[in-house]
Write an enzyme that holds these catalytic residues in place. Sequence first.
Site, PDB file in Angstrom:
ATOM      1  N   MET A 136       6.424  -1.909 -10.265  1.00  0.00           N
ATOM      2  CA  MET A 136       5.640  -2.883 -11.033  1.00  0.00           C
ATOM      3  C   MET A 136       4.976  -2.232 -12.247  1.00  0.00           C
ATOM      4  O   MET A 136       5.035  -2.752 -13.361  1.00  0.00           O
ATOM      5  CB  MET A 136       4.564  -3.527 -10.150  1.00  0.00           C
ATOM      6  CG  MET A 136       5.089  -4.451  -9.078  1.00  0.00           C
ATOM      7  SD  MET A 136       5.869  -5.927  -9.741  1.00  0.00           S
ATOM      8  CE  MET A 136       4.450  -6.816 -10.384  1.00  0.00           C
ATOM      9  N   GLY A 137       4.352  -1.085 -12.015  1.00  0.00           N
ATOM     10  CA  GLY A 137       3.630  -0.413 -13.093  1.00  0.00           C
ATOM     11  C   GLY A 137       4.552   0.065 -14.204  1.00  0.00           C
ATOM     12  O   GLY A 137       4.234  -0.088 -15.386  1.00  0.00           O
ATOM     13  N   VAL A 167      -1.242  -0.026  -8.480  1.00  0.00           N
ATOM     14  CA  VAL A 167      -0.949   0.794  -7.301  1.00  0.00           C
ATOM     15  C   VAL A 167      -1.011  -0.074  -6.059  1.00  0.00           C
ATOM     16  O   VAL A 167      -1.361  -1.252  -6.112  1.00  0.00           O
ATOM     17  CB  VAL A 167      -1.904   2.006  -7.173  1.00  0.00           C
ATOM     18  CG1 VAL A 167      -1.819   2.901  -8.399  1.00  0.00           C
ATOM     19  CG2 VAL A 167      -3.337   1.560  -6.921  1.00  0.00           C
ATOM     20  N   SER A 178       2.001 -12.343 -11.350  1.00  0.00           N
ATOM     21  CA  SER A 178       3.113 -12.867 -10.560  1.00  0.00           C
ATOM     22  C   SER A 178       4.410 -12.814 -11.341  1.00  0.00           C
ATOM     23  O   SER A 178       4.424 -12.938 -12.554  1.00  0.00           O
ATOM     24  CB  SER A 178       2.853 -14.321 -10.156  1.00  0.00           C
ATOM     25  OG  SER A 178       3.997 -14.826  -9.483  1.00  0.00           O
ATOM     26  N   GLY A 179       5.486 -12.644 -10.612  1.00  0.00           N
ATOM     27  CA  GLY A 179       6.800 -12.651 -11.254  1.00  0.00           C
ATOM     28  C   GLY A 179       7.676 -11.507 -10.784  1.00  0.00           C
ATOM     29  O   GLY A 179       8.810 -11.362 -11.219  1.00  0.00           O
ATOM     30  N   ASN A 186       0.489 -17.677  -4.182  1.00  0.00           N
ATOM     31  CA  ASN A 186       1.417 -17.158  -3.177  1.00  0.00           C
ATOM     32  C   ASN A 186       1.485 -18.069  -1.954  1.00  0.00           C
ATOM     33  O   ASN A 186       2.547 -18.235  -1.363  1.00  0.00           O
ATOM     34  CB  ASN A 186       1.005 -15.747  -2.755  1.00  0.00           C
ATOM     35  CG  ASN A 186       1.353 -14.713  -3.802  1.00  0.00           C
ATOM     36  OD1 ASN A 186       1.428 -15.024  -4.987  1.00  0.00           O
ATOM     37  ND2 ASN A 186       1.561 -13.481  -3.396  1.00  0.00           N
ATOM     38  N   GLU A 218       3.668 -20.814  -2.787  1.00  0.00           N
ATOM     39  CA  GLU A 218       5.031 -20.259  -2.780  1.00  0.00           C
ATOM     40  C   GLU A 218       5.594 -20.262  -1.344  1.00  0.00           C
ATOM     41  O   GLU A 218       6.747 -20.650  -1.127  1.00  0.00           O
ATOM     42  CB  GLU A 218       4.948 -18.839  -3.348  1.00  0.00           C
ATOM     43  CG  GLU A 218       6.208 -18.020  -3.346  1.00  0.00           C
ATOM     44  CD  GLU A 218       5.887 -16.581  -3.812  1.00  0.00           C
ATOM     45  OE1 GLU A 218       5.258 -16.400  -4.885  1.00  0.00           O
ATOM     46  OE2 GLU A 218       6.250 -15.631  -3.092  1.00  0.00           O
ATOM     47  N   TYR A 219       4.792 -19.874  -0.376  1.00  0.00           N
ATOM     48  CA  TYR A 219       5.227 -19.895   1.028  1.00  0.00           C
ATOM     49  C   TYR A 219       5.637 -21.318   1.410  1.00  0.00           C
ATOM     50  O   TYR A 219       6.665 -21.534   2.059  1.00  0.00           O
ATOM     51  CB  TYR A 219       4.092 -19.486   1.972  1.00  0.00           C
ATOM     52  CG  TYR A 219       3.874 -18.006   2.225  1.00  0.00           C
ATOM     53  CD1 TYR A 219       3.748 -17.104   1.181  1.00  0.00           C
ATOM     54  CD2 TYR A 219       3.757 -17.524   3.529  1.00  0.00           C
ATOM     55  CE1 TYR A 219       3.498 -15.763   1.426  1.00  0.00           C
ATOM     56  CE2 TYR A 219       3.512 -16.183   3.785  1.00  0.00           C
ATOM     57  CZ  TYR A 219       3.381 -15.307   2.729  1.00  0.00           C
ATOM     58  OH  TYR A 219       3.128 -13.984   2.987  1.00  0.00           O
ATOM     59  N   ARG A 258       6.962 -18.425   9.575  1.00  0.00           N
ATOM     60  CA  ARG A 258       7.436 -17.038   9.441  1.00  0.00           C
ATOM     61  C   ARG A 258       7.057 -16.244  10.692  1.00  0.00           C
ATOM     62  O   ARG A 258       7.852 -15.446  11.196  1.00  0.00           O
ATOM     63  CB  ARG A 258       6.827 -16.369   8.208  1.00  0.00           C
ATOM     64  CG  ARG A 258       7.352 -16.944   6.900  1.00  0.00           C
ATOM     65  CD  ARG A 258       6.980 -16.031   5.746  1.00  0.00           C
ATOM     66  NE  ARG A 258       7.230 -16.652   4.456  1.00  0.00           N
ATOM     67  CZ  ARG A 258       7.120 -16.022   3.286  1.00  0.00           C
ATOM     68  NH1 ARG A 258       6.757 -14.754   3.248  1.00  0.00           N
ATOM     69  NH2 ARG A 258       7.367 -16.642   2.165  1.00  0.00           N
TER      70      ARG A 258
HETATM   71  P1  NBP Z   1       3.391   0.141  -4.503  1.00  0.00           P
HETATM   72  O1  NBP Z   1       2.582  -0.965  -3.971  1.00  0.00           O
HETATM   73  O2  NBP Z   1       4.558   0.618  -3.740  1.00  0.00           O
HETATM   74  O3  NBP Z   1       2.426   1.391  -4.769  1.00  0.00           O
HETATM   75  C1  NBP Z   1       2.946   2.630  -5.217  1.00  0.00           C
HETATM   76  C2  NBP Z   1       2.055   3.220  -6.270  1.00  0.00           C
HETATM   77  O4  NBP Z   1       0.735   3.427  -5.767  1.00  0.00           O
HETATM   78  C3  NBP Z   1       2.560   4.579  -6.706  1.00  0.00           C
HETATM   79  O5  NBP Z   1       2.370   4.707  -8.089  1.00  0.00           O
HETATM   80  C4  NBP Z   1       1.658   5.525  -5.919  1.00  0.00           C
HETATM   81  O6  NBP Z   1       1.555   6.791  -6.484  1.00  0.00           O
HETATM   82  C5  NBP Z   1       0.368   4.786  -6.039  1.00  0.00           C
HETATM   83  N1  NBP Z   1      -0.675   5.289  -5.124  1.00  0.00           N
HETATM   84  C6  NBP Z   1      -0.769   5.231  -3.781  1.00  0.00           C
HETATM   85 BR1  NBP Z   1       0.495   4.508  -2.673  1.00  0.00          BR
HETATM   86  N2  NBP Z   1      -1.878   5.781  -3.291  1.00  0.00           N
HETATM   87  C7  NBP Z   1      -2.541   6.247  -4.383  1.00  0.00           C
HETATM   88  C8  NBP Z   1      -3.751   6.912  -4.561  1.00  0.00           C
HETATM   89  N3  NBP Z   1      -4.541   7.213  -3.509  1.00  0.00           N
HETATM   90  N4  NBP Z   1      -4.120   7.245  -5.805  1.00  0.00           N
HETATM   91  C9  NBP Z   1      -3.355   6.950  -6.861  1.00  0.00           C
HETATM   92  N5  NBP Z   1      -2.183   6.287  -6.765  1.00  0.00           N
HETATM   93  C10 NBP Z   1      -1.773   5.931  -5.542  1.00  0.00           C
HETATM   94  O7  NBP Z   1       3.865  -0.194  -6.000  1.00  0.00           O
HETATM   95  P2  NBP Z   1       4.502  -1.538  -6.566  1.00  0.00           P
HETATM   96  O8  NBP Z   1       5.485  -2.128  -5.631  1.00  0.00           O
HETATM   97  O9  NBP Z   1       4.903  -1.221  -7.958  1.00  0.00           O
HETATM   98  O10 NBP Z   1       3.246  -2.544  -6.622  1.00  0.00           O
HETATM   99  C11 NBP Z   1       2.074  -2.262  -7.366  1.00  0.00           C
HETATM  100  C12 NBP Z   1       1.079  -3.383  -7.142  1.00  0.00           C
HETATM  101  O11 NBP Z   1       1.641  -4.600  -7.592  1.00  0.00           O
HETATM  102  C13 NBP Z   1       0.707  -3.621  -5.677  1.00  0.00           C
HETATM  103  O12 NBP Z   1      -0.642  -3.970  -5.582  1.00  0.00           O
HETATM  104  C14 NBP Z   1       1.555  -4.768  -5.249  1.00  0.00           C
HETATM  105  O13 NBP Z   1       0.968  -5.555  -4.230  1.00  0.00           O
HETATM  106  C15 NBP Z   1       1.681  -5.525  -6.520  1.00  0.00           C
HETATM  107  N6  NBP Z   1       2.970  -6.207  -6.567  1.00  0.00           N
HETATM  108  C16 NBP Z   1       3.035  -7.365  -7.128  1.00  0.00           C
HETATM  109  C17 NBP Z   1       4.223  -8.022  -7.203  1.00  0.00           C
HETATM  110  C18 NBP Z   1       4.253  -9.297  -7.851  1.00  0.00           C
HETATM  111  O14 NBP Z   1       5.248 -10.007  -7.845  1.00  0.00           O
HETATM  112  N7  NBP Z   1       3.178  -9.655  -8.456  1.00  0.00           N
HETATM  113  C19 NBP Z   1       5.395  -7.500  -6.706  1.00  0.00           C
HETATM  114  C20 NBP Z   1       5.314  -6.307  -6.146  1.00  0.00           C
HETATM  115  C21 NBP Z   1       4.084  -5.659  -6.083  1.00  0.00           C
HETATM  116  P3  NBP Z   1       2.566   7.980  -5.999  1.00  0.00           P
HETATM  117  O15 NBP Z   1       3.807   7.784  -6.822  1.00  0.00           O
HETATM  118  O16 NBP Z   1       1.863   9.214  -6.354  1.00  0.00           O
HETATM  119  O17 NBP Z   1       2.804   7.807  -4.539  1.00  0.00           O
END
Ligand code: NBP
Length: 481
Positions: free
Chosen positions: A13-14, A74, A128-129, A186, A189-190, A287
């Site tokens: 995401m980031g 994160v 979202s997206g 969300n 969405e469910y 679910r």
């Molecule tokens: P993840 O939710 O899998 O988180 C991974 C990231 O968190 C990595 O950059 C990791 O760093 C970092 N991280 C962790 Br774990 N612990 C940390 C800490 N203590 N300090 C600093 N960084 C830390 O990533 P994602 O799937 O890209 O999702 C990011 C956010 O977006 C989440 O909150 C998620 O719920 C949300 N999201 C939203 C959607 C949407 O459709 N809106 C979809 C997916 C996710 P590292 O690389 O060093 O481990």
Amino acid sequence: ASANIGVVGLAVMGSNLARNLASREGNTVAIFNRSYEKTQALLDEHPEAGFVPARTYQEFADSLQKPRTAIIMVKAGGATDAVIDALVEVFEPGDIIVDGGNAYFPDTIRREKAVRETGINFVGAGISGGEEGALTGPSIMPGGSDESWVTLGPILKSIAAIAEGEPCVTHIGHDGAGHFVKMVHNGIEYADMQLIAEAYDLIRRGTGKSPAEIAEIFAEWNKGELESYLIEITAEVLRQVDASTGKPLVDVILDQAGAKGTGAWTVQTALSLGVPVSGIAEATFARSLSSHPEQRAVAGGLPGPDEEFTVSDEDTEQFIEDVRLALYASKIVAYSQGFDEIRAGAAEYGWNIDLGAISKIWRGGCIIRAQFLNRIADAYAATPDLPVLMTAPYFAEALARGQASWRRVVVTAAQAGIPAPAFSSSLSYYDGIRADRLPAALVQGQRDFFGAHTYKRIDKPGTFHTLWSGDRTEIEAEDTH
Ligand code: NBP
């Protein structure tokens, strides 16, 4: 300092959000990830983005122009707190920290309060997206202060999806308002997904059509009032053939639906606000039910209806149309309930939320994007304080047009032994909310009987109690609810 915006957390995401930001005119994006490998990978894969990498939080802060603006992406929960703590150490009053993860809104309220005490602004923004949206244009739901919005607004508008010429972002309200609205998004969405799944199941089991044939039905529906991203992708999923078995993919996927918790949060919050979001609740429970194979294995022996369910060839067209109308009516109920929860949340937490603006920013970028949201915007434009969304003329007409079909589908599902929890609970909600009189009167009588909980009367003011264990005369009582 050369960057005007920064991103912390470079998982899927980031990194996509950082690329989206970098692709917009005038942006230079600073990037930081706890482990440097992800930063290096993003630099290597996207040299065109002109990212400014940082190895430490201090370096990250130094690379940002003041007032600094950073978006955290994160893992929601402890990781978010860890990053906020680190940023607060290196940022200064007036800077802005944005949490773009899926935070639970009470956490956002808590974090905003704590960070505000340092003079730094904190904004919880629902995004979202999915990964595609993050890259090409998500729907963004920021909370936080008006002051933060002045700086953040133009940046978020530049990366958001565009629907009918308007960016899919608006300042939702203070502190946790953005994450609250994202949570309800969300939840809706469910409900939307469960309703589509029930429609598919009924058609498949009633008519024996193949997934590929049902895909064509959904593709057709997508040209009409049900037009939406979720209907569109449903057709895609149903068309997919599994490479290793040659079967429809949907037939080889294990029938246990996962969940990351936002549906449950929506329902838990609705329960504490006293808002009946029965469609979202049933979708969330459906679910859960699917994900208990040990229970399903033993319950599989319970009897179903004696007769097999088949829709005759001559009735097939009408049946499919009935299911379409039942889906549309139930969808109206689900959205009406979701907006009701947002209205109640706004009242509870003191957020000044514009419900029409929310329906507009959901028209693009997010998972529930649909034409239908224009009708919701119209309804709130006509009557901003509409107490029940589905009573707006457009929706009331659609419900009137669909209700006979809706009732037939729920009856058919019950007789056929096919679970349709979201269809049937939506219909019950519809019949409940429009009822002249509800059996709640009897419930009040029962409560008064066993707990002296008192009741009110329809014919005079005051609070009353019947002396059930005495001579059963009625007395005036103190209001104890
Ligand atoms: P993840 O939710 O899998 O988180 C991974 C990231 O968190 C990595 O950059 C990791 O760093 C970092 N991280 C962790 Br774990 N612990 C940390 C800490 N203590 N300090 C600093 N960084 C830390 O990533 P994602 O799937 O890209 O999702 C990011 C956010 O977006 C989440 O909150 C998620 O719920 C949300 N999201 C939203 C959607 C949407 O459709 N809106 C979809 C997916 C996710 P590292 O690389 O060093 O481990």
